[in-house]
Design an enzyme around this catalytic site. Structure first.
Site, PDB file in Angstrom:
ATOM      1  CG  ASN A  10      -1.685   1.260   1.415  1.00  0.00           C
ATOM      2  OD1 ASN A  10      -1.821   2.044   0.476  1.00  0.00           O
ATOM      3  ND2 ASN A  10      -2.218   1.479   2.612  1.00  0.00           N
ATOM      4  N   GLY A 172       2.422   2.003  10.768  1.00  0.00           N
ATOM      5  CA  GLY A 172       3.382   3.093  10.625  1.00  0.00           C
ATOM      6  C   GLY A 172       4.040   3.501  11.931  1.00  0.00           C
TER       7      GLY A 172
HETATM    8  C1  PEP Z   1      -0.721  -0.022   6.018  1.00  0.00           C
HETATM    9  O1  PEP Z   1      -0.838   1.149   5.833  1.00  0.00           O
HETATM   10  O2  PEP Z   1      -1.560  -0.806   5.528  1.00  0.00           O
HETATM   11  C2  PEP Z   1       0.397  -0.492   6.843  1.00  0.00           C
HETATM   12  C3  PEP Z   1       0.327  -1.690   7.354  1.00  0.00           C
HETATM   13  O3  PEP Z   1       1.430   0.379   7.030  1.00  0.00           O
HETATM   14  P1  PEP Z   1       2.860   0.041   7.702  1.00  0.00           P
HETATM   15  O4  PEP Z   1       3.351  -1.231   7.085  1.00  0.00           O
HETATM   16  O5  PEP Z   1       3.726   1.222   7.369  1.00  0.00           O
HETATM   17  O6  PEP Z   1       2.623  -0.110   9.170  1.00  0.00           O
END
Ligand code: PEP
Length: 252
Positions: A10, A172
């Protein structure tokens, strides 16, 4: 029943067309030989044509980060399923926690979007997950139950459904649910799917984990019985990290 692992990136609001195309080319060039998991990247709308072009003829699928339920009309800022198909997309993410948190997405609109996406034949990655407060209040199971059941209301074609469990507090933040914590929720989601679609169907639906998944923690997470891949934000933006996740998916 063996489910094909799905490693999905994503990209959120990152990468220009040129940067996105370059990233996909680097991913394609570095794909491991032999058995691959399903590999998906979801770039921002405007960069989709460049990314689709760069992925052409490769095993990398391209999806969108959201979609509207109406076929067309007065919905400023939105994009329809027909437009995604027209752009050559096969997948879409729906109900990401950032959409729920910052853009007023509700269980109802997630359901409308999911239903339209599945009916259009798009593989639909439906995100569910609890916030930190909800987890601390012991509400994780009830939140997951409510979000999952509502998102799937009226959807009969489970073959197009993928559920992504993304604890909001892990997105995140660098905090990851432990493999056991994640597995517990994945098993709950599998039980909800069994209740809705029956056991055989539920066994065929992929349930991804998302929330600071990276090369270091992916093998342990992916080893869990009900974790069928990852929805990856940060680590999907660098080819070496994403390729390491693809390799982890291939090794399951
Ligand atoms: C996401 O936004 O779907 C996600 C899991 O982000 P991250 O891997 O940065 O935690």
């Amino acid at each position: 029943m063996s489910r094909r692992i799905l490693i999905a990136g994503n990209w959120k609001m990152n990468k220009t067309s040129a940067e996105g195309a370059a990233l996909v080319k680097e991913i394609v060039a570095g794909l491991p030989k032999g058995n691959l998991p399903e590999v998906l990247v979801c770039p921002p709308y405007l960069t989709i044509p460049a990314v689709v072009e760069a992925a052409k003829g490769s095993p990398v699928a391209v999806g969108a980060e959201n979609v509207h339920w109406a076929a067309s009309g007065a919905y400023t800022g939105e994009v329809s399923t027909g437009m995604l198909l027209d752009a050559g997309l096969t997948h879409v993410i729906v109900g990401h926690s950032e959409r729920r948190q910052y853009f007023g997405e509700t269980d109802e609109t997630v359901n409308l979007r999911s239903k339209a996406a599945v009916e259009a034949g798009l593989v639909t990655v439906i995100c569910v997950g609890e916030t930190l407060t909800e987890r601390e209040n012991g509400e994780t199971a009830s939140v997951i139950d409510r979000q999952t059941r509502k998102a799937l209301e009226g959807i009969s074609d489970y073959s197009k459904v993928v559920i992504a469990y993304e604890p909001v507090w892990a997105i995140g933040t660098g905090k990851t649910a432990t493999p056991d914590m994640a597995q517990e929720v994945h098993a709950q989601i599998r039980a909800i799917l069994t209740d809705i679609y029956g056991e055989t169907a539920a066994e065929s639906v992929r349930i991804l984990y998302g929330g600071s998944m990276k090369p270091a923690n992916a093998p342990e997470l992916l080893a869990k019985k009900d974790i069928d891949g990852g929805l990856i934000g940060g680590a999907s933006l660098k080819a070496p990290d994403f390729l390491a996740l693809v390799a982890a998916g291939a090794a399951v």
